[in-house]
Design a protein around this motif. Structure first.
Motif, short mmCIF file in Angstrom:
data_model
loop_
_atom_site.label_atom_id
_atom_site.label_comp_id
_atom_site.label_asym_id
_atom_site.label_seq_id
_atom_site.Cartn_x
_atom_site.Cartn_y
_atom_site.Cartn_z
N ALA A 87 32.35 29.43 36.07
CA ALA A 87 31.56 30.26 35.15
C ALA A 87 30.07 30.34 35.52
O ALA A 87 29.43 31.36 35.33
CB ALA A 87 31.72 29.75 33.72
N GLY A 88 29.50 29.28 36.06
CA GLY A 88 28.07 29.28 36.36
C GLY A 88 27.71 29.78 37.76
O GLY A 88 26.53 29.82 38.12
N PHE A 92 30.42 34.48 41.90
CA PHE A 92 31.83 34.54 41.49
C PHE A 92 32.05 35.72 40.55
O PHE A 92 31.37 35.87 39.54
CB PHE A 92 32.20 33.24 40.78
N LYS A 93 33.01 36.58 40.89
CA LYS A 93 33.41 37.68 40.03
C LYS A 93 34.84 37.42 39.57
O LYS A 93 35.72 37.20 40.39
CB LYS A 93 33.33 39.01 40.78
N ASP A 94 35.03 37.44 38.26
CA ASP A 94 36.33 37.09 37.67
C ASP A 94 37.48 37.89 38.33
O ASP A 94 37.55 39.11 38.19
CB ASP A 94 36.31 37.37 36.17
N PRO A 95 38.38 37.20 39.04
CA PRO A 95 39.44 37.90 39.75
C PRO A 95 40.80 37.84 39.05
O PRO A 95 41.83 38.14 39.66
CB PRO A 95 39.52 37.10 41.06
#
Length: 264
Positions: A87-88, A92-95
């Motif tokens: 999350a931090g 990172f992009k939610d896949p």
């Protein structure tokens, strides 16, 4: 060779023995989910022949543990929990949506390798089941249903009902017995009402084969309905009631699997 399979060690090959203990299974599952979601989330999804982080193998490991260990764990919950670990991370992009589709695609291949036909697999996987602990039982039930003489006609009828419901807008409407005018619609409603307690009990007990086989008894009434009843009647109340009847039938038919996928 010793690879720690019983203690959560990394599986090297897709067909490796699964961890033998529950602790080992939990550790291996968490490891594979974290790797799969984490690497995908930073833009390193497999493409074509390239899969440098062996994400296809990680996905297969996750699926095999859920299916073969019969773990009642929802796929979406597992993936969301893995994504929450990053999350931090600004890179990172939610896949989760893409990984979900990837897992179902791998699941199709896994089940085909076990001898189920493409149509049988699609009947179950197209519904995107969250729990995979009973997926083999569902497939075996679909296989048994497909062998029945009534299966082809009911699968075709189910496909027709699916198409009618896609164009209709009476979601959740209850059937009003007083509006059933034709003998064939009254007969179908009576047959469904009579059968419902039996198939409900079979489904609740996990007897998916009995749930689907019970539907075979509706074949004559379903045929009569489509031969004798004009679903899209000019009278809106009659039309909506007939669509509600078909919606209820659709629900009964598709709890175990989408049997329209068995239609040629």
């Amino acid at each position: 060779r010793h690879d720690g399979a019983g203690h959560g060690g990394r599986q090297r090959f897709a067909g490796d023995a699964l961890p033998s203990t529950m602790t080992g299974t939990v550790v291996a599952l968490a490891d594979k989910l974290e790797t799969l979601v984490g690497i995908w989330g930073i833009g390193l999804a497999p493409t074509g022949d390239k899969d440098p982080f062996a994400l296809r193998r990680h996905a297969l490991g996750v699926l095999r543990m859920l299916v073969e260990k019969r773990l009642p764990l929802a796929l979406s919950s597992l993936l969301q929990a893995a994504a929450a670990l990053f999350a931090g991370n600004t890179n990172f992009k939610d896949p989760v949506a893409d990984v979900t589709a990837f897992l179902y695609d791998r699941l199709r291949g896994l089940l085909r390798e076990r001898g189920f036909t493409q149509n049988e697999v699609e009947a179950v996987v197209a519904q995107q089941p969250q729990l995979l602990d009973n997926i083999v039982l569902r497939l075996q039930a679909v296989q048994a249903f497909a062998a029945l003489p009534e299966a082809e006609a009911l699968a075709a009828a189910n496909k027709r009902i699916t198409n009618i419901l896609k164009k209709a807008d009476v979601a959740g409407a209850a059937v009003q017995a007083g509006l059933l005018q034709e003998n064939a619609e009254q007969g179908l409603h009576a047959a469904m009402s009579s059968l419902k307690p039996t198939v409900d009990a079979a489904y609740a007990s996990g007897d998916f084969a009995a749930t689907l086989k019970g539907l075979a008894r509706l074949r004559g009434d379903v045929d009569a309905f489509f031969n004798d009843v004009m679903v899209m009647a000019e009278d809106a109340s009659l039309r909506n009631n007939r669509i509600a009847l078909l919606s209820e039938l659709h629900g009964m038919m598709n709890r175990v699997a989408d049997i329209s996928k068995l239609a040629a």
